[in-house]
Scaffold this motif. Structure first.
Motif, PDB file in Angstrom:
ATOM      1  N   MET A  63       2.170   5.392  -1.638  1.00 48.24           N
ATOM      2  CA  MET A  63       1.126   4.600  -0.985  1.00 48.24           C
ATOM      3  C   MET A  63       1.171   3.115  -1.340  1.00 48.24           C
ATOM      4  N   LEU A  64       2.050   2.712  -2.230  1.00 46.96           N
ATOM      5  CA  LEU A  64       2.126   1.291  -2.602  1.00 46.96           C
ATOM      6  C   LEU A  64       2.361   0.405  -1.389  1.00 46.96           C
ATOM      7  N   GLY A  65       3.312   0.766  -0.568  1.00 46.27           N
ATOM      8  CA  GLY A  65       3.653  -0.025   0.609  1.00 46.27           C
ATOM      9  C   GLY A  65       2.539  -0.098   1.638  1.00 46.27           C
ATOM     10  N   LEU A  66       1.581   0.814   1.538  1.00 43.86           N
ATOM     11  CA  LEU A  66       0.445   0.823   2.455  1.00 43.86           C
ATOM     12  C   LEU A  66      -0.521  -0.319   2.167  1.00 43.86           C
ATOM     13  N   TYR A  67      -0.610  -0.744   0.896  1.00 43.83           N
ATOM     14  CA  TYR A  67      -1.608  -1.735   0.495  1.00 43.83           C
ATOM     15  C   TYR A  67      -1.038  -3.046  -0.044  1.00 43.83           C
TER      16      TYR A  67
END
Length: 176
Positions: A63-67
């Motif tokens: 989920m890092l790339g999501l935020y």
């Protein structure tokens, strides 16, 4: 009071604030894309301990790339292999309420190490924006804002390390 993960996820999706307990103690959590919930959450940010900041709580590095707009390669290893709570501050956030990003373009992200919280995040399908209080009890001002509680804090709390990570991989510890 929410009795289970499903009820808590529903309350968060409806824009309500929830008290959340994990390895670092109590936090107030909100859906990070709900402008009303984020605005309400930010009203208690001033009562948080010095050095803490609004933080996106995620279940895993996927989920890092999501935020985070530009994720340095080293970020995945730092976050994935952290055995103790680690909050990483990145230069530019994305997919978050403009109420937060207009106030502060940087985004702090922490991977939860608590299995119950990870299940809640998995049920939501996204991260949560939290104000961490890092305490065994919520301040009175926060108590009045939450509709329910989720989780139980451990007997011994772990204060997260906080570091800033530049796009080129530059590291700066804000709290060790």
């Amino acid at each position: 009071m929410a009795a289970n993960t499903r009820d808590t996820a529903y309350q968060l999706r409806q824009g309500q604030l929830v008290a959340l307990a994990d390895e670092t103690g109590w936090s107030i959590a909100a859906d990070p894309v709900n402008d009303g919930a984020v605005r309400q959450l930010l009203t208690v940010a001033a009562t948080a301990p010095a050095g803490s900041r609004p933080t996106v709580l995620i279940p895993n590095t996927d989920m890092l790339g999501l935020y985070v707009a530009r994720v340095p390669d080293i970020a995945f290893d730092l976050v994935e292999f952290a055995e103790n709570p680690l909050t990483v501050v990145y230069q530019q956030g994305k997919n978050l309420s403009p109420v937060l990003l207009d106030q502060q373009p940087e985004v702090a992200v922490r991977r939860s190490l608590n299995a119950d919280v990870q299940r809640l995040l998995g049920s939501l399908g996204r991260g949560l924006l939290i104000i961490p209080f890092e305490a065994q009890a919520l301040p009175l001002v926060a108590e009045g804002l939450v509709v329910s509680r989720f989780g139980t804090p451990p007997a011994t709390l772990s204060r997260p390390r906080i570091m800033r990570l530049g796009v080129g991989g530059e590291l700066e510890f804000l709290r060790k």
